[in-house]
Scaffold this motif. Structure first.
Motif, PDB file in Angstrom:
ATOM      1  N   THR A   1       0.843  -1.199   0.000  1.00 26.94           N
ATOM      2  CA  THR A   1       0.000   0.000   0.000  1.00 26.94           C
ATOM      3  C   THR A   1       0.879   1.249   0.000  1.00 26.94           C
ATOM      4  OG1 THR A   1      -0.110   0.142   2.420  1.00 26.94           O
ATOM      5  CG2 THR A   1      -1.739  -1.252   1.319  1.00 26.94           C
ATOM      6  N   SER A   2       0.260   2.382  -0.327  1.00 24.52           N
ATOM      7  CA  SER A   2       1.010   3.641  -0.358  1.00 24.52           C
ATOM      8  C   SER A   2       1.518   4.008   1.039  1.00 24.52           C
ATOM      9  CB  SER A   2       0.136   4.766  -0.913  1.00 24.52           C
ATOM     10  OG  SER A   2      -1.044   4.909  -0.146  1.00 24.52           O
ATOM     11  N   ASP A   3       0.714   3.707   2.077  1.00 20.27           N
ATOM     12  CA  ASP A   3       1.156   3.993   3.444  1.00 20.27           C
ATOM     13  C   ASP A   3       2.372   3.145   3.807  1.00 20.27           C
ATOM     14  OD1 ASP A   3      -0.809   5.853   3.789  1.00 20.27           O
ATOM     15  OD2 ASP A   3      -2.222   4.492   4.743  1.00 20.27           O
ATOM     16  N   GLU A   4       2.345   1.867   3.411  1.00 22.32           N
ATOM     17  CA  GLU A   4       3.495   0.997   3.681  1.00 22.32           C
ATOM     18  C   GLU A   4       4.732   1.488   2.927  1.00 22.32           C
ATOM     19  OE1 GLU A   4       1.837  -3.462   4.541  1.00 22.32           O
ATOM     20  OE2 GLU A   4       1.547  -2.671   2.533  1.00 22.32           O
TER      21      GLU A   4
ATOM     22  N   THR B   1      10.537   3.032  -6.938  1.00 23.80           N
ATOM     23  CA  THR B   1       9.224   3.662  -6.863  1.00 23.80           C
ATOM     24  C   THR B   1       8.185   2.663  -6.374  1.00 23.80           C
ATOM     25  OG1 THR B   1       8.615   3.103  -9.144  1.00 23.80           O
ATOM     26  CG2 THR B   1       9.837   5.157  -8.784  1.00 23.80           C
ATOM     27  N   TYR B   2       7.055   3.203  -6.027  1.00 27.72           N
ATOM     28  CA  TYR B   2       5.920   2.388  -5.559  1.00 27.72           C
ATOM     29  C   TYR B   2       5.513   1.354  -6.617  1.00 27.72           C
ATOM     30  CZ  TYR B   2       0.970   1.575  -4.328  1.00 27.72           C
ATOM     31  OH  TYR B   2      -0.235   1.013  -4.024  1.00 27.72           O
ATOM     32  N   CYS B   3       5.431   1.798  -7.881  1.00 29.17           N
ATOM     33  CA  CYS B   3       5.009   0.893  -8.950  1.00 29.17           C
ATOM     34  C   CYS B   3       6.054  -0.181  -9.239  1.00 29.17           C
ATOM     35  CB  CYS B   3       4.702   1.692 -10.219  1.00 29.17           C
ATOM     36  SG  CYS B   3       3.182   2.662 -10.120  1.00 29.17           S
ATOM     37  N   GLN B   4       7.325   0.161  -9.151  1.00 32.97           N
ATOM     38  CA  GLN B   4       8.383  -0.822  -9.413  1.00 32.97           C
ATOM     39  C   GLN B   4       8.326  -1.973  -8.408  1.00 32.97           C
ATOM     40  OE1 GLN B   4      11.790   1.779  -9.301  1.00 32.97           O
ATOM     41  NE2 GLN B   4      11.954   1.870 -11.541  1.00 32.97           N
TER      42      GLN B   4
ATOM     43  N   ASN C   1      14.211  -7.712  -0.011  1.00 35.96           N
ATOM     44  CA  ASN C   1      14.481  -7.219   1.342  1.00 35.96           C
ATOM     45  C   ASN C   1      13.353  -6.293   1.805  1.00 35.96           C
ATOM     46  OD1 ASN C   1      16.001  -6.914   3.726  1.00 35.96           O
ATOM     47  ND2 ASN C   1      16.924  -5.036   2.955  1.00 35.96           N
ATOM     48  N   ILE C   2      12.848  -5.456   0.878  1.00 36.40           N
ATOM     49  CA  ILE C   2      11.722  -4.565   1.205  1.00 36.40           C
ATOM     50  C   ILE C   2      10.471  -5.385   1.508  1.00 36.40           C
ATOM     51  CG2 ILE C   2      10.143  -2.860   0.204  1.00 36.40           C
ATOM     52  CD1 ILE C   2      12.542  -1.683  -1.278  1.00 36.40           C
ATOM     53  N   LEU C   3      10.239  -6.439   0.737  1.00 32.27           N
ATOM     54  CA  LEU C   3       9.066  -7.278   0.962  1.00 32.27           C
ATOM     55  C   LEU C   3       9.156  -8.021   2.284  1.00 32.27           C
ATOM     56  CD1 LEU C   3       8.525  -8.680  -2.658  1.00 32.27           C
ATOM     57  CD2 LEU C   3       7.323  -6.805  -1.520  1.00 32.27           C
TER      58      LEU C   3
END
Length: 257
Positions: free
Chosen positions: A143-146, A159-162, A235-237
């Motif tokens: 989500t954008s908040d995450e 980016t968010y979309c990437q 790592n982000i996930l």
């Protein structure tokens, strides 16, 4: 006193005397019965015209206010239209697309008369109930908040979309893998059978009941490259609790959480 000044003074006095004479003549006219009636009618007409002029002035003020409000509304609608066009041209690719059948269903619903009772047709009973399909667990999108909560050093210039594009590809690999695992062995091709045996060999007691993939699945079912950028997104996930890792036997298993 100069002669020019004296002439101007005389002219001014003569003008005033002429005005007084005209006023006296009009006053005397007002005393005559026939002219008095006409003057009263003219006075009434002047009152009516004055009222009409007042109404016209009020209407002009109202139209000016309405015109100003319409200009503001037009500017607001133009801004909304630009926002809608921007959203239309920048729809995130990971959002689900509406199919033609869904559009037709929505159109049919909007055409219904709200006062008419809706007739619901019961589906014809099937002879054999369809086999229950196993649901395959997929990773929810970030989500954008995450995304805003991810530390800057971790996401760098991503980016968010990437990030969500990678989520989409990982889900594609998960679905492709477990469709083969859920497929009857008799209907498998030789390629699917080889993949099936590899999937079984990669399972451990720790992955029982879990949905996971390995880098070989990424290469098999997606166009992603298991490069440095890919591992940064993994790592982000993990940070966002979308997946976890189980290591063993020289493999890293990415488990959907």
């Amino acid at each position: 006193m100069a002669s020019s000044d004296l002439e101007q003074l005389c002219s001014y006095i003569s003008e005033k005397i002429g005005n007084v004479k005209r006023m006296l003549s009009l006053r005397s006219c007002g005393q005559e019965p026939t002219l008095k009636t006409m003057l009263d009618k003219i006075g009434d007409e002047i009152i009516v015209v004055n009222e009409l002029l007042n109404k016209l002035e009020s209407e002009i003020q109202y139209q000016e206010q309405t015109n100003h409000s319409l200009k503001e509304l037009c500017e607001s609608l133009e801004e909304d239209y630009e926002d809608v066009e921007h959203l239309k041209e920048n729809i995130p690719p990971h959002l689900p697309q509406i199919t033609v059948s869904q559009n037709q269903n929505l159109a049919n619903v909007s055409d219904l008369d709200p006062e008419e009772p809706v007739k619901v047709e019961e589906p014809a009973p099937t002879k054999k109930p369809p086999k229950e399909q196993r649901s395959i667990k997929e990773m929810p999108f970030i989500t954008s908040d995450e995304f805003n909560g991810i530390p800057a050093y971790m996401k760098s210039r991503l980016t968010y979309c990437q990030i969500n594009d990678v989520v989409k590809e990982i889900n594609k690999a998960v679905v492709s893998k477990y469709k083969i695992l859920h497929q009857p062995k008799k209907s498998m091709s030789s390629v699917a059978r080889n993949l099936y045996h590899r999937f079984i060999d990669e399972e451990t007691k720790d992955t029982k009941g879990q949905y996971f993939i390995v880098e070989a699945d990424i290469k098999e079912f997606t166009a992603l490259k298991a490069d440095k950028r890919f591992h940064v997104i993994l790592n982000i996930l993990r940070h966002c609790r979308r997946l976890s890792e189980i290591r063993g036997g020289g493999l890293t298993r990415y488990v959907i959480t």
